[in-house]
Design a protein around this motif. Structure first.
Motif, mmCIF file in Angstrom:
data_model
loop_
_atom_site.group_PDB
_atom_site.id
_atom_site.type_symbol
_atom_site.label_atom_id
_atom_site.label_comp_id
_atom_site.label_asym_id
_atom_site.label_seq_id
_atom_site.Cartn_x
_atom_site.Cartn_y
_atom_site.Cartn_z
ATOM 1 N N GLN A 59 40.664 33.467 36.082
ATOM 2 C CA GLN A 59 40.157 34.790 36.412
ATOM 3 C C GLN A 59 40.406 35.058 37.892
ATOM 4 N N VAL A 60 41.165 36.122 38.164
ATOM 5 C CA VAL A 60 41.596 36.420 39.537
ATOM 6 C C VAL A 60 40.560 37.311 40.218
ATOM 7 N N HIS A 61 40.220 36.959 41.465
ATOM 8 C CA HIS A 61 39.252 37.720 42.247
ATOM 9 C C HIS A 61 39.848 38.105 43.595
ATOM 10 N N ALA A 62 39.605 39.319 44.013
ATOM 11 C CA ALA A 62 39.773 39.738 45.412
ATOM 12 C C ALA A 62 41.111 39.337 46.013
ATOM 13 N N LEU A 63 42.198 39.661 45.339
ATOM 14 C CA LEU A 63 43.530 39.320 45.853
ATOM 15 C C LEU A 63 43.955 40.385 46.866
ATOM 16 N N LEU A 64 43.290 40.362 48.016
ATOM 17 C CA LEU A 64 43.462 41.398 49.030
ATOM 18 C C LEU A 64 43.740 40.851 50.413
ATOM 19 N N ASP A 65 43.498 39.573 50.646
ATOM 20 C CA ASP A 65 43.514 39.038 51.992
ATOM 21 C C ASP A 65 44.930 38.685 52.441
ATOM 22 N N HIS A 66 45.123 38.728 53.763
ATOM 23 C CA HIS A 66 46.452 38.500 54.321
ATOM 24 C C HIS A 66 46.631 37.103 54.903
ATOM 25 N N THR A 67 45.561 36.320 54.987
ATOM 26 C CA THR A 67 45.679 34.925 55.417
ATOM 27 C C THR A 67 44.819 34.055 54.504
ATOM 28 N N PRO A 68 45.160 32.783 54.375
ATOM 29 C CA PRO A 68 44.325 31.888 53.570
ATOM 30 C C PRO A 68 42.884 31.806 54.060
ATOM 31 N N GLN A 69 42.663 31.828 55.384
ATOM 32 C CA GLN A 69 41.290 31.729 55.877
ATOM 33 C C GLN A 69 40.464 32.947 55.487
ATOM 34 N N ASP A 70 41.076 34.130 55.501
ATOM 35 C CA ASP A 70 40.362 35.313 55.023
ATOM 36 C C ASP A 70 39.906 35.111 53.576
ATOM 37 N N ALA A 71 40.779 34.516 52.750
ATOM 38 C CA ALA A 71 40.434 34.277 51.351
ATOM 39 C C ALA A 71 39.334 33.237 51.228
ATOM 40 N N ARG A 72 39.353 32.202 52.080
ATOM 41 C CA ARG A 72 38.265 31.208 52.054
ATOM 42 C C ARG A 72 36.932 31.862 52.420
ATOM 43 N N ASN A 73 36.969 32.748 53.424
ATOM 44 C CA ASN A 73 35.750 33.441 53.820
ATOM 45 C C ASN A 73 35.240 34.332 52.682
ATOM 46 N N ASP A 154 39.743 43.597 40.402
ATOM 47 C CA ASP A 154 38.516 43.601 39.626
ATOM 48 C C ASP A 154 38.336 42.276 38.895
ATOM 49 N N GLU A 155 37.140 42.046 38.405
ATOM 50 C CA GLU A 155 36.792 40.750 37.857
ATOM 51 C C GLU A 155 37.308 40.533 36.445
ATOM 52 N N GLU A 156 37.822 41.552 35.819
ATOM 53 C CA GLU A 156 38.225 41.409 34.421
ATOM 54 C C GLU A 156 39.684 41.015 34.250
ATOM 55 N N VAL A 157 40.419 40.825 35.331
ATOM 56 C CA VAL A 157 41.832 40.500 35.225
ATOM 57 C C VAL A 157 41.992 38.999 35.011
ATOM 58 N N ILE A 158 42.589 38.636 33.907
ATOM 59 C CA ILE A 158 42.820 37.236 33.559
ATOM 60 C C ILE A 158 44.308 36.943 33.683
#
Length: 319
Positions: A59-73, A154-158
């Motif tokens: 389940q994919v979430h929040a694929l918006l960040d431009h750096t790995p650290q942003d995604a970790r945060n 969104d949270e429904e994307v698998i």
């Protein structure tokens, strides 16, 4: 896009022809665009996180960040949101400990309540033809109110690399699976990691399309906005640029300012994908997103990915 020196992919792409009329038209549109815009160019990566659902599905979430650290945060923030919904002391303690660990260290995979949460990396691509980058397709969802549109944020994307797709998406997947950065256009480590990913993550899922504005400058198309969920959202962002960014970016005469305001009004009234303002040519473009998979799941950040920021607690300790 370069395909040189790539290994033959062992991936199996499953194809399933749509049986409903709308699906058949959408698939036909996708195949037609593949021929009209045959060149695929790789763009900047996006980062987010995904949760292992089992059986190869994530389940994919929040694929918006431009750096790995942003995604970790972002992952740490989303985990802390779970504290609001649980009355289980053991789960609350586990979530708190994992979030604190993400605050201190650059970790790309954690386990909460027995479920894997992974920071992921996705490649972005755009198709090009003789007239430039591919615009939105007639069959792409294009609601006026883009907040009602389901996107891969969104949270429904698998994401399931084994799932069957239509012919058009299958053709796109075949094109993208072996794509990597051209050697001459990127640093050596970025190129090497790009080629290695083709071999190490030979499977993939194509995620819902995104859209961005681009400008034709000196014979080439340059992106001028980040990718968003719908064509209308991209038009709205371009109109905002005309109304508010351009007047601040450079001194404008009253006539020039009026021309940008007129272009913004035109975008508001019409669902157009190309517009010219003061001799500058702009287009709403379609952005494809590919999530690469190995047998162990989706691809995480690469060693060569731009990741300059430390975790927040480490940054606080050095300030």
């Amino acid at each position: 896009m370069s395909h040189e020196e790539h290994a033959r992919s062992p991936a199996v792409v499953r194809v399933e022809r749509p049986t409903d009329p709308v699906g058949a038209i959408t698939d036909h549109d996708a195949v037609s665009r593949t021929h009209a815009y045959p060149v695929v160019r790789i763009g900047a990566p996006l980062f987010g996180h995904a949760v292992d659902l089992g059986d190869g599905r994530w389940q994919v979430h929040a694929l918006l960040d431009h750096t790995p650290q942003d995604a970790r945060n972002t992952l740490a923030h989303r985990l802390r949101e779970r504290l609001l919904d649980t009355t289980d002391p053991a789960l609350a303690a586990e979530v708190t400990a994992v979030a604190q660990l993400l605050d201190r260290e650059k970790i790309d995979e954690v386990v909460v309540a027995g479920q894997i949460h992974r920071v992921i990396r996705a490649d972005t691509f755009a198709r090009f033809g003789p007239d430039g980058p591919e615009p939105p397709r007639p069959t792409d969802p294009d609601p006026r109110d883009f907040t009602d549109h389901d996107s891969f944020c969104d949270e429904e994307v698998i994401a399931d690399p084994a799932a069957a797709t239509g012919v058009g998406t299958a053709m796109l997947k075949v094109d993208l699976l072996t794509a990597h950065y051209p050697r001459a256009l990127v640093p050596a480590d970025v190129y090497a990691d790009s080629v290695a990913a083709v071999r190490s993550h030979p499977h993939a899922a194509v995620l819902p399309a995104r859209y961005a504005a681009a400008e034709h400058v000196d014979g080439a198309w340059q992106p001028i906005s980040h990718a968003v969920a719908t064509p209308q959202e991209a038009r709205d962002e371009l109109a905002f640029t005309f109304r508010h960014i351009e007047p601040r970016h450079r001194p404008l005469t009253p006539d020039q300012n009026a021309a940008y305001q007129q272009a913004a009004d035109h975008l508001d009234r019409n669902r157009i994908d190309e517009i010219t303002a003061l001799g500058r040519r702009f287009r709403i473009t379609r952005v494809e997103t590919l999530l690469r998979f190995s047998p162990n799941g989706p691809e995480g950040p690469r060693p060569s990915d731009h990741d300059p920021d430390p975790p927040p607690e480490a940054a606080a300790n050095t300030s």
